[in-house]
Design a protein around this motif. Structure first.
Motif, PDB file in Angstrom:
ATOM      1  N   VAL A   1       4.551   1.546 -11.372  1.00  0.00           N
ATOM      2  CA  VAL A   1       4.119   2.382 -12.404  1.00  0.00           C
ATOM      3  C   VAL A   1       5.050   3.696 -12.757  1.00  0.00           C
ATOM      4  CG1 VAL A   1       2.603   3.733 -10.705  1.00  0.00           C
ATOM      5  CG2 VAL A   1       2.141   3.809 -13.439  1.00  0.00           C
ATOM      6  N   LYS A   2       5.536   4.014 -11.691  1.00  0.00           N
ATOM      7  CA  LYS A   2       6.720   4.995 -12.011  1.00  0.00           C
ATOM      8  C   LYS A   2       7.860   4.658 -12.791  1.00  0.00           C
ATOM      9  CE  LYS A   2       9.161   8.716  -9.180  1.00  0.00           C
ATOM     10  NZ  LYS A   2       9.696   9.135  -8.185  1.00  0.00           N
TER      11      LYS A   2
ATOM     12  N   ALA B   1       5.801  14.150 -12.209  1.00  0.00           N
ATOM     13  CA  ALA B   1       5.016  13.637 -12.904  1.00  0.00           C
ATOM     14  C   ALA B   1       4.103  12.758 -12.014  1.00  0.00           C
ATOM     15  CB  ALA B   1       5.258  12.960 -14.110  1.00  0.00           C
ATOM     16  N   TYR B   2       5.127  12.208 -10.999  1.00  0.00           N
ATOM     17  CA  TYR B   2       4.277  11.140  -9.993  1.00  0.00           C
ATOM     18  C   TYR B   2       3.828  11.904  -9.042  1.00  0.00           C
ATOM     19  CZ  TYR B   2       4.540   6.803  -7.759  1.00  0.00           C
ATOM     20  OH  TYR B   2       4.122   5.520  -7.263  1.00  0.00           O
TER      21      TYR B   2
ATOM     22  N   GLU C   1       8.978   3.421  -4.531  1.00  0.00           N
ATOM     23  CA  GLU C   1       8.527   4.670  -4.876  1.00  0.00           C
ATOM     24  C   GLU C   1       8.875   5.714  -3.780  1.00  0.00           C
ATOM     25  OE1 GLU C   1       4.054   5.406  -4.524  1.00  0.00           O
ATOM     26  OE2 GLU C   1       4.129   4.823  -2.435  1.00  0.00           O
ATOM     27  N   GLY C   2       9.438   5.224  -2.839  1.00  0.00           N
ATOM     28  CA  GLY C   2       9.936   5.979  -1.630  1.00  0.00           C
ATOM     29  C   GLY C   2       9.070   6.660  -0.557  1.00  0.00           C
ATOM     30  N   PHE C   3       7.750   6.542  -0.885  1.00  0.00           N
ATOM     31  CA  PHE C   3       6.609   7.157   0.139  1.00  0.00           C
ATOM     32  C   PHE C   3       6.635   6.282   1.439  1.00  0.00           C
ATOM     33  CE2 PHE C   3       2.205   6.927   1.482  1.00  0.00           C
ATOM     34  CZ  PHE C   3       2.057   8.403   1.811  1.00  0.00           C
ATOM     35  N   CYS C   4       6.647   7.030   2.483  1.00  0.00           N
ATOM     36  CA  CYS C   4       6.660   6.401   3.757  1.00  0.00           C
ATOM     37  C   CYS C   4       5.326   6.431   4.512  1.00  0.00           C
ATOM     38  CB  CYS C   4       7.544   7.046   4.601  1.00  0.00           C
ATOM     39  SG  CYS C   4       9.471   6.793   4.075  1.00  0.00           S
TER      40      CYS C   4
ATOM     41  N   TRP D   1       0.688  -1.297   0.118  1.00  0.00           N
ATOM     42  CA  TRP D   1       0.013   0.160  -0.227  1.00  0.00           C
ATOM     43  C   TRP D   1       0.960   1.333  -0.111  1.00  0.00           C
ATOM     44  CZ3 TRP D   1      -2.741   2.924   4.171  1.00  0.00           C
ATOM     45  CH2 TRP D   1      -3.782   3.536   3.723  1.00  0.00           C
ATOM     46  N   GLY D   2       0.578   2.213  -0.825  1.00  0.00           N
ATOM     47  CA  GLY D   2       1.502   3.306  -1.062  1.00  0.00           C
ATOM     48  C   GLY D   2       0.613   4.183  -1.996  1.00  0.00           C
ATOM     49  N   THR D   3       1.272   5.269  -2.550  1.00  0.00           N
ATOM     50  CA  THR D   3       0.489   6.276  -3.296  1.00  0.00           C
ATOM     51  C   THR D   3       0.436   5.674  -4.714  1.00  0.00           C
ATOM     52  OG1 THR D   3       2.441   7.475  -4.119  1.00  0.00           O
ATOM     53  CG2 THR D   3       1.749   8.160  -2.146  1.00  0.00           C
ATOM     54  N   TYR D   4       1.149   4.481  -5.204  1.00  0.00           N
ATOM     55  CA  TYR D   4       0.738   3.952  -6.226  1.00  0.00           C
ATOM     56  C   TYR D   4      -0.788   3.165  -6.376  1.00  0.00           C
ATOM     57  CZ  TYR D   4       2.509   0.306  -2.927  1.00  0.00           C
ATOM     58  OH  TYR D   4       2.983  -0.282  -1.972  1.00  0.00           O
TER      59      TYR D   4
END
Ligand code: GLC
Length: 433
Positions: free
Chosen positions: A40-41, A50-51, A88-91, A28-31
């Motif tokens: 997807v990125k 863009a992301y 994607e790096g999102f925490c 689970w993340g922003t993707y």
């Protein structure tokens, strides 16, 4: 099990792990907003600008980790592994080391602490997935799997990227995850690719991550934690080996020696929520994956990709219900079980827990299953779903002539009802003498 068949001892606490056998993976993340694969990125070669929209609009208003935990527990899952940070790096937690985190999205709250509390409250063990790869961090050098790999200035851009700084970030975040959330049972790293190369840009391995030091720190902070095998260290430094989207047909071995293992699988092919993916597995496939894993001495980590609203979609709920219904009646053939000392007959899988042997029947036969060599060995037999007796007949000779000759033992025949019991995979429980 004789000692030679057992994996070598490892640093992690494996006792609960080999007992519990079945866990939930959550990506689970922003993707989840893109809803077309967690890569997807990378796939669409998006830059940060863009992301960004997926961060800007991340607002999971239906997020209720107690509901997730309840669904996992009802499905018979005993532990969970959540992507605290994916590639994607999102925490998903309020990290002190980045702004690229859930608390800065419209959602505005930490997602991890409530998650950990909710799963513990349902009695599940808690594991953290942490991506070694980071497609957002400005010091993470571009390489062959980075979204900017084909950017005309990629090589030039790498001159200002300092892997040492990224390494420090990674270590700091892992320390944070293992300090601020109580006892963590599994740390699931993903992944190393030292031999990858693209336009002269090399992949990454243990030196880039500082894996050796990192692992030492982890063992100090959380003794007993189980660490997977993706840090690019020698195989014996890992507690568990993790075949991915592939189903082993025998006990997984590394350098000829059995290891503790867990296969991770998806309901539908991708890990993150993928709206248009249609390759959802059938109930039979789902149950067989679990049975196959345990019958080869391994665990199954089955993935759910929640939506960007923060919920499991209907397809995921249905798939979880398949496990719920089956496990309600059959968990005894999973928990505490492992590969049997016996070979299973055609279309069947054995699991075993001491003197109890579980025969999982993948293709329902007409009236009988013959077990060559089993005459005199079984005291009682019953269908597991309703504890109804399965009558047994012993024959000296012939049902499987050559087996009888070679083993010198008779065949045990199980007399089954003509109609398959109304469960996805029926199981006969055999009580050995
Ligand atoms: C792969 C993928 C990743 C996924 C993981 C799960 O390594 O990169 O998206 O999280 O498999 O095992």
């Amino acid at each position: 099990m004789t000692d030679i068949l057992k994996p070598n001892p490892v640093a992690g606490d494996m006792e609960w792990f080999v007992h519990d056998r079945f866990g939930m993976f959550i990506h689970w993340g922003t993707y989840a907003l893109a809803a077309r694969h967690e890569w997807v990125k990378n796939h669409e070669r998006m830059d940060d600008a863009a992301y960004r929209k997926y961060f800007t609009y991340f607002d999971p208003d239906l997020y209720d980790p107690a509901a997730w935990a309840r669904a996992a527990r009802k499905a018979g899952m005993k532990y969970v592994v959540l992507t605290t940070k994916h590639h994607e790096g999102f925490c998903l937690w309020d990290s002190a080391y980045t702004d690229y985190k859930v608390t800065n999205t419209p959602y505005g709250k930490d997602a991890l602490l409530p998650f950990v509390d909710a799963f513990r409250a349902e009695g599940l063990k808690v594991g953290f997935y942490y991506s070694l790869i980071d497609w957002h961090h400005p010091d993470f050098p571009i390489d062959g799997i980075h979204p900017l790999r084909d950017h005309p200035d990629a090589v030039e851009m790498n001159k200002s990227r300092d892997i040492g700084k990224y390494r420090e970030y990674l270590h700091n975040q892992v320390r944070e995850l293992l300090t601020d959330f109580g006892k963590i049972d599994i740390l699931w790293f993903d992944f190393s690719y030292p031999t990858n190369e693209h336009r002269g840009m090399r992949g990454k391995g243990h030196e880039d991550w500082g894996s050796d030091e990192l692992l030492t720190m982890i063992r100090e902070l959380q003794p007993g934690i189980i660490v997977n095998n993706r840090l690019n260290l020698p195989a014996d430094r890992a507690d568990i080996h993790t075949p991915e989207q592939y189903q082993p047909t025998e006990w997984v071995k590394v350098d000829g020696k059995r290891v503790y293992w867990e296969t991770c699988q998806t309901f539908s092919g991708s890990w993150g929520y993928y709206r248009d993916e249609m390759t959802w597995k059938s109930p039979e496939q789902l149950i067989r994956m679990l049975v196959n894993s345990v019958s080869c001495g391994g665990n199954l980590l089955m993935n759910v990709g929640p939506t960007a609203r923060g919920a499991f979609d209907d397809r995921a709920c249905k798939a979880l219900q398949v496990y719920e219904h089956w496990m309600r009646l059959h968990s005894r053939s999973i928990y505490g079980c492992t590969q049997s000392e016996f070979d299973a007959p055609a279309d069947c899988r054995f699991t075993q827990n001491g003197k109890r042997l579980y025969l999982h029947i993948f293709a329902w036969p007409f009236r009988a299953i013959h077990l060559p060599g089993f005459a005199g060995k079984v005291d009682y037999a019953q269908l597991l779903n309703d504890a109804s007796e399965v009558l047994m007949k012993e024959t000296e000779e012939d049902v499987h002539a050559n087996m009888v000759e070679t083993t010198g033992c008779g065949t045990l025949t199980l007399e089954l009802p003509v109609t398959k019991p109304d469960v996805t995979v029926p199981v006969v429980e055999l009580f050995l003498k």
